[in-house]
Design a protein around this motif. Structure first.
Motif, PDB file in Angstrom:
ATOM      1  N   GLY A  96      35.184  24.190  40.793  1.00  0.00           N
ATOM      2  CA  GLY A  96      36.265  25.135  40.622  1.00  0.00           C
ATOM      3  C   GLY A  96      35.884  26.311  39.737  1.00  0.00           C
ATOM      4  N   PRO A  97      36.581  27.380  39.760  1.00  0.00           N
ATOM      5  CA  PRO A  97      37.521  27.694  40.828  1.00  0.00           C
ATOM      6  C   PRO A  97      36.766  27.967  42.133  1.00  0.00           C
ATOM      7  N   ASN A  98      37.436  27.686  43.264  1.00  0.00           N
ATOM      8  CA  ASN A  98      36.750  27.873  44.539  1.00  0.00           C
ATOM      9  C   ASN A  98      36.557  29.361  44.832  1.00  0.00           C
ATOM     10  N   ILE A  99      35.667  29.648  45.759  1.00  0.00           N
ATOM     11  CA  ILE A  99      35.281  31.036  46.050  1.00  0.00           C
ATOM     12  C   ILE A  99      36.481  31.874  46.479  1.00  0.00           C
ATOM     13  N   ALA A 100      37.311  31.348  47.386  1.00  0.00           N
ATOM     14  CA  ALA A 100      38.473  32.120  47.838  1.00  0.00           C
ATOM     15  C   ALA A 100      39.440  32.387  46.690  1.00  0.00           C
ATOM     16  N   GLU A 101      39.590  31.433  45.784  1.00  0.00           N
ATOM     17  CA  GLU A 101      40.453  31.646  44.616  1.00  0.00           C
ATOM     18  C   GLU A 101      39.895  32.757  43.740  1.00  0.00           C
ATOM     19  N   ARG A 102      38.594  32.751  43.512  1.00  0.00           N
ATOM     20  CA  ARG A 102      37.984  33.811  42.693  1.00  0.00           C
ATOM     21  C   ARG A 102      38.262  35.182  43.295  1.00  0.00           C
ATOM     22  N   LEU A 103      38.110  35.277  44.613  1.00  0.00           N
ATOM     23  CA  LEU A 103      38.362  36.561  45.288  1.00  0.00           C
ATOM     24  C   LEU A 103      39.839  36.925  45.224  1.00  0.00           C
ATOM     25  N   ALA A 104      40.717  35.945  45.414  1.00  0.00           N
ATOM     26  CA  ALA A 104      42.155  36.213  45.369  1.00  0.00           C
ATOM     27  C   ALA A 104      42.590  36.697  43.990  1.00  0.00           C
ATOM     28  N   ARG A 105      41.995  36.135  42.954  1.00  0.00           N
ATOM     29  CA  ARG A 105      42.370  36.514  41.584  1.00  0.00           C
ATOM     30  C   ARG A 105      41.930  37.934  41.229  1.00  0.00           C
ATOM     31  N   LEU A 106      41.018  38.497  42.003  1.00  0.00           N
ATOM     32  CA  LEU A 106      40.657  39.897  41.774  1.00  0.00           C
ATOM     33  C   LEU A 106      41.842  40.813  42.084  1.00  0.00           C
ATOM     34  N   GLN A 107      42.670  40.421  43.049  1.00  0.00           N
ATOM     35  CA  GLN A 107      43.855  41.207  43.411  1.00  0.00           C
ATOM     36  C   GLN A 107      45.089  40.762  42.641  1.00  0.00           C
ATOM     37  N   ASP A 108      45.224  39.454  42.450  1.00  0.00           N
ATOM     38  CA  ASP A 108      46.397  38.906  41.786  1.00  0.00           C
ATOM     39  C   ASP A 108      45.946  37.797  40.831  1.00  0.00           C
ATOM     40  N   PRO A 109      45.844  38.112  39.537  1.00  0.00           N
ATOM     41  CA  PRO A 109      45.332  37.123  38.574  1.00  0.00           C
ATOM     42  C   PRO A 109      46.203  35.870  38.453  1.00  0.00           C
ATOM     43  N   VAL A 110      47.489  35.970  38.808  1.00  0.00           N
ATOM     44  CA  VAL A 110      48.402  34.837  38.694  1.00  0.00           C
ATOM     45  C   VAL A 110      48.691  34.294  40.092  1.00  0.00           C
ATOM     46  N   LEU A 111      48.199  33.094  40.368  1.00  0.00           N
ATOM     47  CA  LEU A 111      48.408  32.455  41.661  1.00  0.00           C
ATOM     48  C   LEU A 111      49.258  31.203  41.482  1.00  0.00           C
TER      49      LEU A 111
END
Length: 185
Positions: A96-111
């Motif tokens: 963790g964090p998984n690759i897609a999560e890392r990329l998603a957090r670039l746009q939205d830090p709070v998931l």
């Protein structure tokens, strides 16, 4: 800048090899792998360890090509890239964090939890893709003609990557719209 060059050379690699074989001895094409390995080593980036492993493996393939003057090690490079990506994406699921999560957090830090579950699923799908794509890359290197190898690794694999990326983007938009409607209701 270096990563752009690495990506461009990696994308063009199967076609360069295909059009060069028959005109240039494989041992001289090993220089292309040396360049790719060297660029990956220098580029490093956020994933320095993974980039260095790919670089070392590319250098080993280059050495094999030069010593044997055979095209097979050259044709194994796309399978190698898929194997390394599978390891990187797979380890991100474990550590963790998984690759897609890392990329998603670039746009939205709070998931939220739903988004985290989705990013995990996306990373798992990519792992499955790398298994399938890497297997096909290996099969074409071992048993297919050079034309089939170049067609698959130089075109079809990229179309499949684009379809997966585009499909995931469409699914993500649809899910966001659905969740927005649910929240508004």
């Amino acid at each position: 800048m270096r990563w752009a060059l690495v990506l461009a050379l990696t994308a063009a690699y199967p076609l360069i090899v295909y059009f060069s074989l028959g005109h240039v001895e494989p041992r001289y094409l090993a220089l292309l792998l040396l360049v790719l390995g060297g660029l990956r080593w220098l580029a490093g980036g956020a994933q320095v360890v993974q980039a260095r492993w790919v670089a070392l493996a590319a250098l080993a393939l280059a050495a094999s090509t030069a010593l044997l003057n055979a095209s097979l090690p050259l044709k194994l490079y796309p399978a190698l890239v898929n194997a390394v990506l599978l390891v990187v994406f797979g380890l991100s699921l474990v550590r963790g964090p998984n690759i897609a999560e890392r990329l998603a957090r670039l746009q939205d830090p709070v998931l939220d939890d739903r988004a985290l579950a989705y990013t995990r699923s996306v990373t798992q799908v990519w792992c499955g893709f790398f298994v399938l794509n890497g297997s096909l890359a290996l099969a074409t290197a071992l048993w297919a003609t050079e034309e089939v190898w170049a067609l698959y690794n130089g075109l079809i694999a990229y179309v499949l990557i684009g379809l997966l990326m585009g499909g995931e983007w469409l699914l993500r938009r649809a899910l966001r719209a659905k969740y927005a409607r649910e929240a508004a209701a």
